[in-house]
Write a protein that holds these residues in place. Structure first.
Motif, short mmCIF file in Angstrom:
data_model
loop_
_atom_site.label_atom_id
_atom_site.label_comp_id
_atom_site.label_asym_id
_atom_site.label_seq_id
_atom_site.Cartn_x
_atom_site.Cartn_y
_atom_site.Cartn_z
N ALA A 230 8.17 16.33 -0.43
CA ALA A 230 7.95 17.03 -1.70
C ALA A 230 8.80 16.47 -2.82
N ARG A 231 9.84 15.74 -2.49
CA ARG A 231 10.74 15.19 -3.50
C ARG A 231 10.37 13.77 -3.92
N VAL A 232 9.34 13.23 -3.32
CA VAL A 232 8.98 11.84 -3.63
C VAL A 232 8.36 11.72 -5.02
N CYS A 233 7.36 12.56 -5.30
CA CYS A 233 6.69 12.50 -6.59
C CYS A 233 5.92 13.81 -6.80
N SER A 234 5.43 14.00 -8.01
CA SER A 234 4.74 15.26 -8.34
C SER A 234 3.46 15.43 -7.54
N SER A 235 2.78 14.33 -7.24
CA SER A 235 1.53 14.42 -6.48
C SER A 235 1.79 14.90 -5.06
N LEU A 236 2.80 14.34 -4.39
CA LEU A 236 3.13 14.78 -3.04
C LEU A 236 3.74 16.18 -3.05
N ARG A 237 4.47 16.47 -4.11
CA ARG A 237 5.06 17.80 -4.20
C ARG A 237 3.97 18.87 -4.20
N GLU A 238 2.93 18.63 -4.98
CA GLU A 238 1.84 19.59 -5.07
C GLU A 238 1.17 19.80 -3.72
N ARG A 239 1.04 18.72 -2.95
CA ARG A 239 0.44 18.83 -1.62
C ARG A 239 1.37 19.53 -0.63
N MET B 179 0.84 -1.20 0.00
CA MET B 179 0.00 0.00 0.00
C MET B 179 0.88 1.25 0.00
N SER B 180 0.59 2.18 -0.89
CA SER B 180 1.33 3.43 -0.97
C SER B 180 0.67 4.49 -0.10
N VAL B 181 1.46 5.46 0.35
CA VAL B 181 0.89 6.55 1.13
C VAL B 181 -0.15 7.32 0.32
N LEU B 182 -0.01 7.28 -1.00
CA LEU B 182 -0.97 7.96 -1.86
C LEU B 182 -2.31 7.25 -1.91
N ASP B 183 -2.35 6.00 -1.42
CA ASP B 183 -3.62 5.27 -1.37
C ASP B 183 -4.47 5.68 -0.18
N LEU B 184 -3.88 6.45 0.75
CA LEU B 184 -4.64 6.90 1.91
C LEU B 184 -5.72 7.89 1.48
N PRO B 185 -6.82 7.97 2.21
CA PRO B 185 -7.82 9.00 1.92
C PRO B 185 -7.20 10.38 2.04
N ASP B 186 -7.73 11.34 1.29
CA ASP B 186 -7.17 12.69 1.29
C ASP B 186 -7.08 13.30 2.69
N LEU B 187 -8.13 13.11 3.49
CA LEU B 187 -8.14 13.68 4.83
C LEU B 187 -7.02 13.11 5.68
N ALA B 188 -6.83 11.79 5.62
CA ALA B 188 -5.78 11.15 6.41
C ALA B 188 -4.40 11.64 5.98
N LEU B 189 -4.19 11.76 4.66
CA LEU B 189 -2.90 12.21 4.15
C LEU B 189 -2.64 13.66 4.56
N ASP B 190 -3.66 14.49 4.49
CA ASP B 190 -3.49 15.89 4.89
C ASP B 190 -3.14 16.01 6.37
N LEU B 191 -3.76 15.17 7.20
CA LEU B 191 -3.47 15.20 8.63
C LEU B 191 -2.02 14.81 8.90
N ILE B 192 -1.52 13.83 8.14
CA ILE B 192 -0.12 13.42 8.29
C ILE B 192 0.81 14.56 7.90
N LEU B 193 0.53 15.20 6.78
CA LEU B 193 1.39 16.29 6.31
C LEU B 193 1.38 17.48 7.26
#
Length: 312
Positions: free
Chosen positions: A27-36, A1-15
């Motif tokens: 931010a250096r992992v991938c473009s999707s995480l960079r944008e967040r 399971m990738s961290v990107l598979d987490l629900p948006d709310l859960a990922l935002d809380l982690i960040l």
């Protein structure tokens, strides 16, 4: 399971729980995480937590001017080396906006606008952006500035967790520079006004003996104002008994600067609160506008700065 598979709310809380260096790595992992990870709402918390007490409206105005100036983030005159907190990773993202091939520029610009909160935070953190604030007891507590607060431009040194201050020139004197200014000696300007302009006081009629104040003072009219701490005293005709005191009804107000010895020319002055304007002369300096202090934290700060011995 990738961290990107987490629900948006859960990922935002982690960040939101990550420190700036953690957001840098993510931010250096991938473009999707960079944008967040470069989102303003994540960096606003870090900006307020670390910098909120020293950034006033003038600092935000200067930041907007800085963005439109030639001092952009990859200026060859402002290179940044390795940052001990890992910010070199994030800074490389900022530089990629204005360097490299066009494809890379477009990709980076979509993730990190130069006017982003993260860009503001990092420009402060790395010291490349000089911001306006005020410094207590300038020039390492020089006796001539004891219990005063002066405007300065400041640059942060992350290696020492202190600041370098540049003070406006006094008359024909060169710009004074002070290194090693600590956080506790800084504040955002409580009044958004140029140090060369007279503050129009709005609380003069409220002043009574025992009130804590700050007053503008400058050595001569070519100098900028500094803010000096004092208290409202009693008129000579008053015995100081509060039950019989009518000093607050008089048009003249006594200001006392008790850091100076009794008999010193700097110990006491009087101002007319009915028709208050800049008062003074070339020998004793010029007194300007007055701030009445009602915040306990402001008063406590001046108390902590009190000199260990009475000044002459």
């Amino acid at each position: 399971m990738s961290v990107l598979d987490l629900p948006d709310l859960a990922l935002d809380l982690i960040l939101e729980l990550l420190p700036p260096s953690g957001l840098s790595s993510m931010a250096r992992v991938c473009s999707s995480l960079r944008e967040r990870c470069v989102s303003d709402h994540l960096w606003e918390k870090h900006l307020i937590t670390k910098w909120g007490k020293v950034l006033g409206p003038a600092a935000h105005r200067d930041w907007r001017c800085y963005l439109s100036s030639s001092c952009h983030l990859d200026s060859p005159n402002h290179r940044i080396g390795h940052h001990p907190l890992g910010f070199d990773k994030i800074i490389s993202l900022i530089r990629s906006i204005s360097s490299g091939d066009e494809k890379r520029k477009r990709y980076a610009a979509s993730s990190l606008p130069l006017d982003s909160t993260m860009s503001f935070y990092l420009s402060l953190e790395t010291g490349r952006f000089w911001f306006p604030a005020q410094v207590y007891n300038r020039e390492n507590g020089h006796v001539g500035f004891m219990l005063s607060c002066y405007d300065a431009e400041l640059s942060y040194d992350t290696h020492t967790d202190t600041f370098q201050a540049r003070y406006a020139p006094h008359g024909r004197k060169a710009v004074a520079v002070e290194k090693g200014v600590t956080w506790e000696r800084l504040r955002a300007a409580p009044i958004d006004i140029s140090p060369h302009h007279l503050h129009v006081s709005d609380s003069l009629n409220e002043l009574k003996p025992g009130d804590h104040i700050e007053i503008q003072w400058r050595r001569n009219k070519a100098f900028p104002y500094g803010w000096w701490y004092g208290v409202v005293g009693h008129l000579e005709s008053c015995d100081g008994n509060l039950n019989h005191c009518h000093c607050h009804l008089n048009e003249m107000v006594v200001l006392e600067f008790n850091q100076y010895t009794v008999g010193s020319r700097w110990r006491r002055t009087m101002i007319n609160k009915r028709d208050h304007r800049e008062e003074g002369n070339e020998e004793e300096g010029f007194y300007g506008g007055i701030r009445k202090l009602s915040c306990k934290e402001e008063i406590a700060m001046w108390t902590r700065l009190w000199p260990s011995s009475i000044l002459e």
